[in-house]
Design an enzyme around this catalytic site. Structure first.
Site, PDB file in Angstrom:
ATOM      1  N   GLY A  12       0.607  -1.189  -0.140  1.00 15.56           N
ATOM      2  CA  GLY A  12      -0.094   0.056   0.122  1.00 15.56           C
ATOM      3  C   GLY A  12       1.058   1.249   0.161  1.00 15.56           C
ATOM      4  CB  SER A  13       4.215   2.103  -1.015  1.00 14.28           C
ATOM      5  OG  SER A  13       4.501   1.680  -2.344  1.00 14.28           O
ATOM      6  CG  ASN A  14       1.902   3.218  -5.644  1.00 17.97           C
ATOM      7  OD1 ASN A  14       2.460   4.261  -6.199  1.00 17.97           O
ATOM      8  ND2 ASN A  14       2.488   2.099  -5.710  1.00 17.97           N
ATOM      9  CG  LEU A  91      -0.187  -7.091  -7.487  1.00 18.47           C
ATOM     10  CD1 LEU A  91       0.836  -8.047  -6.539  1.00 18.47           C
ATOM     11  CD2 LEU A  91       0.330  -6.609  -8.389  1.00 18.47           C
ATOM     12  CG  ASN A 108      -2.717  -0.038 -13.125  1.00 22.74           C
ATOM     13  OD1 ASN A 108      -2.721  -0.263 -11.689  1.00 22.74           O
ATOM     14  ND2 ASN A 108      -1.866  -0.696 -14.068  1.00 22.74           N
ATOM     15  CG  HIS A 110       3.223  -0.931 -15.370  1.00 20.08           C
ATOM     16  ND1 HIS A 110       2.687  -2.248 -15.157  1.00 20.08           N
ATOM     17  CD2 HIS A 110       4.200  -1.058 -16.130  1.00 20.08           C
ATOM     18  CE1 HIS A 110       3.515  -3.123 -15.533  1.00 20.08           C
ATOM     19  NE2 HIS A 110       4.393  -2.498 -16.558  1.00 20.08           N
ATOM     20  CD  GLU A 181       5.866   2.322  -8.355  1.00 17.36           C
ATOM     21  OE1 GLU A 181       4.685   1.927  -7.729  1.00 17.36           O
ATOM     22  OE2 GLU A 181       6.640   1.532  -8.574  1.00 17.36           O
TER      23      GLU A 181
HETATM   24  C1  GRF Z   1       4.680  -1.378  -6.912  1.00 18.98           C
HETATM   25  O1  GRF Z   1       5.832  -1.813  -7.571  1.00 18.98           O
HETATM   26  C2  GRF Z   1       3.643  -0.837  -7.569  1.00 18.98           C
HETATM   27  O2  GRF Z   1       4.128  -0.237  -8.920  1.00 18.98           O
HETATM   28  C3  GRF Z   1       2.973  -2.072  -8.299  1.00 18.98           C
HETATM   29  O3  GRF Z   1       2.910  -2.893  -7.170  1.00 18.98           O
HETATM   30  C4  GRF Z   1       3.968  -2.648  -6.176  1.00 18.98           C
HETATM   31  C5  GRF Z   1       3.614  -2.456  -4.737  1.00 18.98           C
HETATM   32  O4  GRF Z   1       2.923  -1.350  -4.802  1.00 18.98           O
HETATM   33  N1  GRF Z   1       1.824  -1.974  -9.051  1.00 18.98           N
HETATM   34  P1  GRF Z   1       2.223  -0.886  -3.305  1.00 18.98           P
HETATM   35  O5  GRF Z   1       3.397  -0.557  -2.308  1.00 18.98           O
HETATM   36  O6  GRF Z   1       1.111  -1.920  -2.894  1.00 18.98           O
HETATM   37  O7  GRF Z   1       1.403   0.368  -3.714  1.00 18.98           O
END
Ligand code: GRF
Length: 197
Positions: A12-14, A91, A108, A110, A181
């Site tokens: 969940g960093s994004n 995913l 999205n 990527h 990102e």
């Molecule tokens: C990241 O590399 C993102 O680009 C891809 O999934 C990975 C984990 O993302 N879509 P997050 O930390 O769960 O947001």
């Protein structure tokens, strides 16, 4: 004020980048009102909880096939009544019906410069492994609208990131997240909410 639903599958960093942008005023015309995870126990759910955001899990393993999973996911999305759907490290399978119903309202992120290193099987670390195997010197991230083609929708924004000597898939993933990102996605969401996309 647009309602934003964020779909997650992992750390969940994004999602956190979006929540931080909302908190510091970089996203003003939208707010995250719902997080939907494709599996239980992922840290993205902790992040949502820490910000008091409603979350639920629609776990792929609870469904016999992708069709029933897609229907369950669409029901969860509809319940949230989003104006914008953001796939942030998501995913799993969104399903054709959801993609059609929310066409033009799904973004999205990527972790590569599409169309390079995109498509089936290109997710998470696999992307960075392929980038290193190809020997390219520049990679990056892409925000795009989601359509029925995996990673095939209209590109909204991209940011390049250097591949450095000695990079591993992990060091490269971290740099792409930090330098691309976590900047691109909040900006794209803000632009969408401001009616600029
Ligand atoms: C990241 O590399 C993102 O680009 C891809 O999934 C990975 C984990 O993302 N879509 P997050 O930390 O769960 O947001």
């Amino acid at each position: 004020m647009l309602r934003i639903t964020v779909l997650v599958s992992g750390g969940g960093s994004n999602l956190q980048a979006l929540l931080d942008a909302q908190a510091d005023g970089r996203i003003t015309n939208g707010r995250v009102t719902q997080v939907i995870a494709s599996k239980a126990g992922v840290y993205a759910l902790e992040r949502a909880g820490a910000c008091g955001i409603a979350s639920c899990v629609v776990s792929r393993k609870d469904y016999a096939d992708s069709g029933s999973y897609g229907r369950a996911m669409l029901e969860a999305i509809d319940r949230a009544k989003p104006d914008l759907l953001v796939l942030a490290g998501y995913l799993s399978y969104l399903g054709e019906k959801a993609v059609q119903k929310y066409s033009g309202k799904i973004l999205n992120i990527h972790p590569a410069l599409l169309p390079s290193f995109g498509g089936k099987g290109m997710y998470g670390l696999h992307v960075h492994e392929a980038v290193l195997a190809a020997g390219v010197k520049v990679t990056g991230a892409t925000v795009h609208f989601v359509n029925e083609v995996i990673d095939g929708g209209e590109i909204v924004s991209q940011k390049a990131v250097e591949v450095l000597p000695g990079d591993t898939p992990e060091t490269l993933q971290k740099r792409v997240m930090e330098q691309a990102e976590w900047q691109l996605l909040p900006q794209a969401v803000a632009d969408f909410c401001d009616g600029k996309l």
